[in-house]
Design a protein around this motif. Structure first.
Motif, mmCIF file in Angstrom:
data_model
loop_
_atom_site.group_PDB
_atom_site.id
_atom_site.type_symbol
_atom_site.label_atom_id
_atom_site.label_comp_id
_atom_site.label_asym_id
_atom_site.label_seq_id
_atom_site.Cartn_x
_atom_site.Cartn_y
_atom_site.Cartn_z
ATOM 1 N N SER A 110 0.920 -1.143 0.123
ATOM 2 C CA SER A 110 0.180 -0.155 -0.122
ATOM 3 C C SER A 110 0.806 1.438 0.120
ATOM 4 C CB SER A 110 -1.106 -0.011 1.305
ATOM 5 O OG SER A 110 -0.091 -0.096 2.516
ATOM 6 N N CYS A 111 0.473 2.244 -0.684
ATOM 7 C CA CYS A 111 1.451 3.425 -1.042
ATOM 8 C C CYS A 111 1.323 4.149 0.273
ATOM 9 C CB CYS A 111 0.694 4.390 -1.977
ATOM 10 S SG CYS A 111 1.588 5.842 -2.310
ATOM 11 N N LYS A 112 2.563 4.637 0.662
ATOM 12 C CA LYS A 112 2.864 5.200 1.970
ATOM 13 C C LYS A 112 2.319 6.901 2.061
ATOM 14 C CE LYS A 112 6.273 5.284 5.871
ATOM 15 N NZ LYS A 112 7.571 4.590 6.013
ATOM 16 N N VAL A 113 2.712 7.441 0.772
ATOM 17 C CA VAL A 113 2.355 8.638 0.472
ATOM 18 C C VAL A 113 0.861 9.147 0.638
ATOM 19 C CG1 VAL A 113 2.294 10.579 -1.197
ATOM 20 C CG2 VAL A 113 4.136 8.868 -0.951
ATOM 21 N N CYS A 114 -0.058 8.242 0.171
ATOM 22 C CA CYS A 114 -1.438 8.469 0.364
ATOM 23 C C CYS A 114 -2.153 7.634 1.320
ATOM 24 C CB CYS A 114 -2.186 8.443 -1.037
ATOM 25 S SG CYS A 114 -1.978 6.946 -1.970
ATOM 26 N N ASN A 115 -1.465 6.514 1.647
ATOM 27 C CA ASN A 115 -2.256 5.561 2.494
ATOM 28 C C ASN A 115 -3.245 4.933 1.736
ATOM 29 O OD1 ASN A 115 -1.842 4.481 4.969
ATOM 30 N ND2 ASN A 115 -1.853 6.728 5.933
ATOM 31 N N LYS A 140 -5.166 5.762 -0.671
ATOM 32 C CA LYS A 140 -6.205 6.549 -1.386
ATOM 33 C C LYS A 140 -5.999 6.581 -2.760
ATOM 34 C CE LYS A 140 -7.099 8.995 2.800
ATOM 35 N NZ LYS A 140 -5.978 8.448 3.397
ATOM 36 N N GLY A 141 -4.811 6.606 -3.331
ATOM 37 C CA GLY A 141 -4.585 6.931 -4.477
ATOM 38 C C GLY A 141 -3.757 8.507 -4.780
ATOM 39 N N CYS A 142 -2.391 8.484 -5.570
ATOM 40 C CA CYS A 142 -1.823 9.823 -5.437
ATOM 41 C C CYS A 142 -0.812 9.421 -6.974
ATOM 42 C CB CYS A 142 -0.918 10.259 -4.375
ATOM 43 S SG CYS A 142 0.366 8.830 -4.069
ATOM 44 N N SER A 143 -0.096 10.768 -6.857
ATOM 45 C CA SER A 143 0.893 10.417 -8.178
ATOM 46 C C SER A 143 1.667 9.514 -7.926
ATOM 47 C CB SER A 143 1.271 11.895 -8.545
ATOM 48 O OG SER A 143 2.259 12.251 -7.467
ATOM 49 N N VAL A 144 2.208 9.303 -6.554
ATOM 50 C CA VAL A 144 3.377 8.337 -6.664
ATOM 51 C C VAL A 144 2.945 6.777 -7.095
ATOM 52 C CG1 VAL A 144 4.924 7.034 -4.888
ATOM 53 C CG2 VAL A 144 4.539 9.600 -4.888
ATOM 54 N N CYS A 145 1.786 6.687 -6.476
ATOM 55 C CA CYS A 145 1.175 5.205 -7.052
ATOM 56 C C CYS A 145 0.292 5.062 -8.311
ATOM 57 C CB CYS A 145 0.295 4.615 -5.733
ATOM 58 S SG CYS A 145 -0.776 5.725 -5.323
ATOM 59 N N LYS A 146 0.462 6.169 -9.000
ATOM 60 C CA LYS A 146 -0.418 6.187 -10.271
ATOM 61 C C LYS A 146 -1.884 5.995 -9.979
ATOM 62 C CE LYS A 146 3.330 4.692 -13.074
ATOM 63 N NZ LYS A 146 3.767 3.520 -13.277
HETATM 64 ZN ZN LIG Z 1 -0.191 6.895 -3.369
#
Ligand SMILES: [Zn+2]
Lengths: 808, 344
Positions: B264-269, B271-277
């Motif tokens: 799971s993306c650490k940046v957005c937890n 939720k979805g963000c640019s790091v995890c596209k």
């Molecule tokens: Zn993310």
């Protein structure tokens, strides 16, 4: 694979999910969705208009003044497109419309004439230029005549497609077709699938009367079907078909070509349409090409073939490179009336060899290479004929003329509920497994906990039990697998002695101030011949080079870590990082063969490079540049920590300063060197004074025995004596020290050089070296007589060996 | 005589009081308490005294001596303390000036990551194995169920030296070598880190040389849920206890089933963000259950044994963990890069 959801909806119901949710379901079940895109960004207020009149603009040659009926009103619009004409139905952006790129349409005056909107090209509506049909590439788009005036143009064009991009792994070539994707989605969502109906009205004429098929290479072409259609009217394909093709990334050409491409996408089966009248005969002969045979492919390039290529011929000469590209002579053109349609199965490897040899990778070759579904080849041909009759006015001759040695059988794979659960760590019931197989549309026979599954031919990836484990698991859901830890016997993991020693050495050198590097193993041929340590040189006959390097810079495997390390050091120097202290522990590659046939020997080497200041303390005006003894001191401490006794001898080594380089020995064994880089080499690398070392680490591992031991702390005092000897300036201190150690006997525990002098108080050509000798006996206190006897023995020996005299 | 002694005491004490250096004190000590001093002189005349007077005068003389000695000692301590005070004042330095720098090196970031992963798997009972970087076609491909002609072993993707030798494209051959070498075909639990090579043009996300860590566990009754459990442990220790993992089906010729593992993306937890596209997930590694052909070729009976394998890229892990934005940083050895990772 680009999948337009509008197209997919024809086969499965997906409306209950958002595109994002659908994409996630597909990704989690087996095929990664790499992106969700809108084919064209939305436009508003664009309608279908009828060009009632079109006249030249009074003041501009290239502009036309059009009266366009857009339903409830007629707008005057100035249009610069070269292909605008009275009677066309066109896309009109009315004032207030917003086109992709947030382009707002307003009323305007163009050269003094009022213009109330814009007639649009496909590009202006957001279609990428490469997919726009050629006839509209430089002008406006023209709707079919029967399009309703005033209708929403983007709806008619159906451009607000949502496209999902599938990243297919090589095993899932079944999803290189819309039907394959439909089966996948039907299984994931547990919804029914609707297959296209391929009902066909044949003419009374029989295809067999017009063509024959002979295959001379059945092992690579087990099925070849030829279909014949007459009286084709070549023209544009229907709008919806062109849109589907554009959404899939294929440029529409004409109805015949578009239909073969449409079926290719729908069924995953590549087809080829020949102009029947230009075929050159009425017999199709498939055979291996003869060496040197030539064909001009439809890109107008002459290709020279070899015996591994498969060609379609007219009995005399090649007319197509099987599965890759047709010939120019028999290409379908605007004047074509009769079409010979090929639906065949070509061996993947054979197609790959040709597509690679001629760099002709295409949608068709890609599918043949990965393997098409045997059970869809003929059907795809029939489907294309049906579409040709519907959309190109063709008459389909009766029957498929075919060569058929195809294996249509389905692979049987037996699975057992308990074994599936054992492998997955789950407790899935037999009923659940049966349900999963039903969702996948796999036929099976169930006997309690045993299933004999017939893998459909579209799923060529399913061959063994494990393949079915994956099918069951992915439909069951990987998210539903439990988390467990291995239940096998516990085993103590750990580092081997050698691995521990490597870590020790790394930490030691880091503590001594060196930074670890990781450099490339591939270097240039020239650099691979530099800094080769003598013992490496003796074991090496040639360097190991790549057969096809990407660049000369990375063409040859390293024989020393130093060249690439010095390249890194120079990189730092060029960026004002003048003080560099590096080490690296890694493999070099040596071979005793002139031309490599066996794996080269991989030897671990420990290398280092130092340049610039070793110590600086600015406000105390202290500066200590790196010199030979800094580098040597690090090695001495390292060897001491490894309990390895080494000796140093002056040596001449390629690329090294001839007067400032020492070769390192353990006994008689050469284990490396330390010294200054030759000034000429330093300059070539862009370096200043630089010191390096390179040591055989494998040998250190070999001789290192880390037996736990305890040396008694001496209870009796040591005695020290100093001795200053005058010798010729050419005599190395190390040699004198070795003689002292030998002559002094067991009681001499340590010898240290504390002064070296050369100058006015000595005869020219002489130098004095002063040593401190430390005597100790662990058992008792030494007497003066014992020490004196040893001291005298030393004096006698150094006099004998070096003519050394005590300095007065 | 009594008066004489008392006068001497007064005189000596005054001199002690007046002394300002250790030398003057020493002079006083010698003058009054020395063998030739006046007190000794007085005592020499004791013979003329009566038997009653003698002990009285003797005691008085000792008292006088004692008093003088004490006064000298006291004064001496005072002078010494004063001198020390003065010396310390003179010795004061500016403690805010910078200290002498110590040469500090450190491991390469890739080594730190590799050793961290090694230690993590050692804790789970794994051994560390190594193998050659120049591999035979057999071990690099064939033993891993990539027979000749397989699309994944294209000449264009690998650095061949001869038709039979190439720079390994993954560290997986070490699995096959390790299993083959075990005569008794006992369970295997190993990871193998090392350099690997592919025909990629070096850019921000590609490097013709990179690092891989391959893991293998073969035993009787190894389950896919074990793989999931081990990877979950790995992900949580490496990226934080709050990370979730997800397995997705994938394809590798040497595993079946094959999976990709996302965290799971650490940046957005998630939720979805640019790091995890926008997906909430970041791809970390590939894994799967060892293909029965691979077991078979290594001499393990796939009916009896099963196993899992995984492969990960330390560069990718470092890039995710530390935000390194260009894979070439790992190979240029810019000290400004290297030294960022020398702290604990
Ligand atoms: Zn993310």
């Amino acid at each position: 694979m680009f999948v337009s959801l509008n197209w997919l909806k024809n086969y499965v119901d997906i409306d209950q999910l958002t595109p994002e949710d659908l994409a996630e379901r597909i990704t989690k079940s087996g095929i990664e969705v790499e992106g969700i895109e809108r084919f064209a960004q939305a436009s508003t207020n664009v309608v279908v208009g009828y060009v009632e009149s079109c006249e030249k603009h009074p003041d501009a040659d290239k502009l036309n003044l059009c009266q366009v009926n857009v339903g409830e009103e007629t707008l005057q619009i100035v249009c610069g497109a070269p292909n605008i004409a009275e009677g066309q139905k066109v896309a009109v952006a009315k004032p207030g419309a917003v086109l992709p790129g947030n382009f707002k349409i307003k009323k305007a005056k163009l050269r003094g004439v009022e213009s109330n909107g814009m007639i649009c090209s496909l590009q202006e509506l957001g279609v990428e230029e490469k997919y726009v049909p050629k006839e509209y590439a430089t002008g406006i788009f023209v709707f079919p005549e029967d399009t309703e005036v005033g209708a929403d143009a983007t709806d008619v064009l159906n451009l607000d497609y949502i496209i999902i991009e599938l990243g297919l792994t090589p095993n899932r070539s079944d999803a290189l077709s819309m039907l394959g994707v439909a089966y996948e989605v039907a299984a994931i969502l547990d919804v029914p699938i609707r297959l296209p109906q391929t009902s066909l009205r044949h003419s009374d004429e029989v295809a067999e009367d017009h063509v024959s098929v002979r295959v001379e290479a059945p092992e690579v072409n087990p099925y070849y079907g030829a279909l014949v259609v007459r009286d084709v009217k070549v023209g544009p394909a229907p709008l919806w078909m062109r849109n589907y093709l554009m959404a899939a990334g294929i440029r529409p050409i004409n109805n015949v070509v578009d239909i073969t491409n449409y079926v290719l996408l729908e069924y995953g089966q590549p087809l080829h349409a020949f102009d029947y009248d230009k075929f050159g005969s009425n017999e199709v002969v498939v055979r291996k090409a003869s060496e040197g045979e030539k064909i001009v492919t439809l890109d107008d390039v002459e290709r020279t073939l070899s015996a591994e290529h498969l060609v379609i011929t007219n009995g005399k000469e090649p007319v197509a490179l099987a599965g890759v590209m047709g010939g120019a002579d028999s290409e379908v053109s605007d004047t074509t009336t009769n079409v010979l349609l090929e639906a065949a199965y070509f061996d993947g490897q054979t197609v790959r060899k040709a597509s690679k040899a001629f760099d002709l990778r295409s949608e068709a070759s890609n599918r043949f290479e990965k393997g098409v579904d045997p059970n869809r080849v003929r059907e795809a041909g029939v489907r294309a004929c049906q579409l040709l009759s519907e959309y190109a006015g063709a008459t389909v001759l009766s029957g498929v003329v075919e060569f058929d040695q195809m294996d249509y059988s389905e692979k049987k794979v037996t699975i057992w509920t308990d074994k599936i659960n054992d492998r997955l760590g789950t407790s899935i019931s037999s009923d659940e497994i049966a349900d999963i197989l039903r969702k996948l549309h796999f036929n099976f026979e169930q006997d309690g906990e045993t299933f004999v599954v017939s893998a459909p031919t579209r799923r060529q990836d399913i061959v063994i039990f494990e393949d079915m484990v994956e099918e069951v698991a992915r439909i069951y859901g990987y998210d539903n697998l439990p988390f467990t830890l291995p239940q096998g016997g516990t085993q103590a993991g750990g580092l081997t002695k050698a691995q521990e020693l490597k870590r020790h050495v790394k930490r030691f050198l880091e503590g001594a101030g060196l930074s670890e590097t990781v450099t490339y193993s591939l270097t240039s041929k020239e650099r691979a011949e530099q800094f080769v340590s003598p013992e490496v040189k003796e074991a090496t006959v040639s360097t190991v080079s790549l057969a096809m390097p990407m660049s000369e810079e990375h063409s040859t495997l390293r024989v020393s870590i130093l060249p690439e390390m010095l390249t890194s050091a120079a990189y730092n120097l060029a960026r004002k990082q003048a003080d560099v202290a590096y080490y690296e522990l890694g493999s070099i590659f040596i071979t005793d063969e002139e031309k490599v046939t066996r794996q080269p020997e991989e030897k671990l080497r420990l290398a280092g490079a130092l340049t610039g200041q070793w110590l600086t303390h600015p406000w105390q005006q202290e500066k200590k540049p790196v010199d030979f003894f800094v580098a040597k001191g690090i090695l001495e401490a390292l060897f001491a920590s490894l309990k390895v006794d080494v000796t140093y001898k002056q040596a001449k080594i390629d690329n090294m300063h001839p007067g400032r380089t020492a070769q390192i020995f353990v006994g008689d064994r050469k284990i490396g060197f330390v010294g200054q880089v030759h000034p000429a080499t330093q300059k070539a690398y862009g370096l200043k004074e630089t010191y390096v070392f390179d040591v055989d680490f494998d040998y250190l591992l070999e001789i290192h025995h880390n037996e736990p031991s305890f040396a008694v702390i001496p209870r009796f005092p040591s005695v020290s004596r100093d001795i200053a000897l005058v010798v010729d300036e050419t005599v190395p201190a190390g040699a004198v020290q070795a003689v002292i150690a030998e002559a002094g006997g067991d009681l001499v525990k340590d010898i240290q050089v504390f002064d070296v002098y050369q100058g006015e108080h000595l005869e020219a050509g002489k130098k004095s070296i002063a040593f401190s000798l430390f005597y100790q006996d662990p058992e008792r206190t030494l007497t003066d007589e014992e020490v004196e006897a040893s001291y005298q023995a030393i004096l006698a020996e150094v006099a004998k060996h070096f003519g050394a005299e005590l300095r007065g | 005589m009594k008066e004489q002694l008392q006068a001497l005491e007064q005189e000596a004490l005054a001199k002690v009081e007046a002394a300002s250096t250790l030398q003057e004190l020493q002079d006083v000590r010698v003058a009054y308490l020395g063998k030739k001093g006046p007190i000794t002189e007085v005592l020499r005349g004791m013979g003329k005294l009566s038997a009653e007077e003698r002990p009285v005068i003797g005691e008085l003389a000792n008292t006088v001596r004692g008093n003088i000695a004490n006064a000298i000692d006291e004064k001496k301590a005072g002078i010494e303390a004063e001198q020390l005070e003065k010396q310390l004042a003179e010795e004061q330095i500016d403690v805010t000036l910078p200290g002498r720098p110590v040469a500090v090196g450190g491991p390469h970031l890739l080594t730190s990551i590799v050793e961290e992963i090694e230690d993590l798997f050692i804790g789970l009972g794994f051994e560390i194995k190594e193998g050659p970087e120049v591999e035979t076609d057999y071990y690099n491909f064939e033993a891993l169920n990539l027979p000749k002609g397989h699309p994944a072993r294209d000449m264009q993707d690998s650095f061949y030296i001869t038709e039979e030798l190439l720079l390994r494209t993954h560290t997986s051959p070490v699995q096959a070598r390790t299993m083959n070498a075990l005569e008794d075909k006992r369970p295997v639990k190993m990871i193998c880190p090392g350099k690997v090579y592919r025909r990629d043009t070096d850019d921000a996300t590609h490097s013709h040389q990179f690092t891989q860590i391959e893991g293998l566990y073969v035993d009787k009754n190894v389950r896919m849920s074990d793989l999931k459990g081990v990877l979950d442990r790995f992900a949580k220790q490496m990226f934080g206890e709050d990370r979730e993992i997800r397995l997705r089906p994938s394809f590798f010729p040497f595993t079946e089933p094959s999976v990709e593992m996302d965290i799971s993306c650490k940046v957005c937890n998630g939720k979805g963000c640019s790091v995890c596209k926008g997906t909430g997930w970041i791809e970390i590694l590939g894994a799967g259950m060892v293909h029965p052909r691979v077991l078979e070729m290594a001499g393990y009976d796939p009916k009896e044994y099963s196993g899992f394998a995984f492969g990960m890229g330390p560069e990718r892990i470092a890039m995710l963990k530390y935000g390194v934005d260009d894979i070439r940083h790992f190979y240029t050895n810019d000290l400004r890069f290297l030294k960022q990772y020398h702290q604990a």
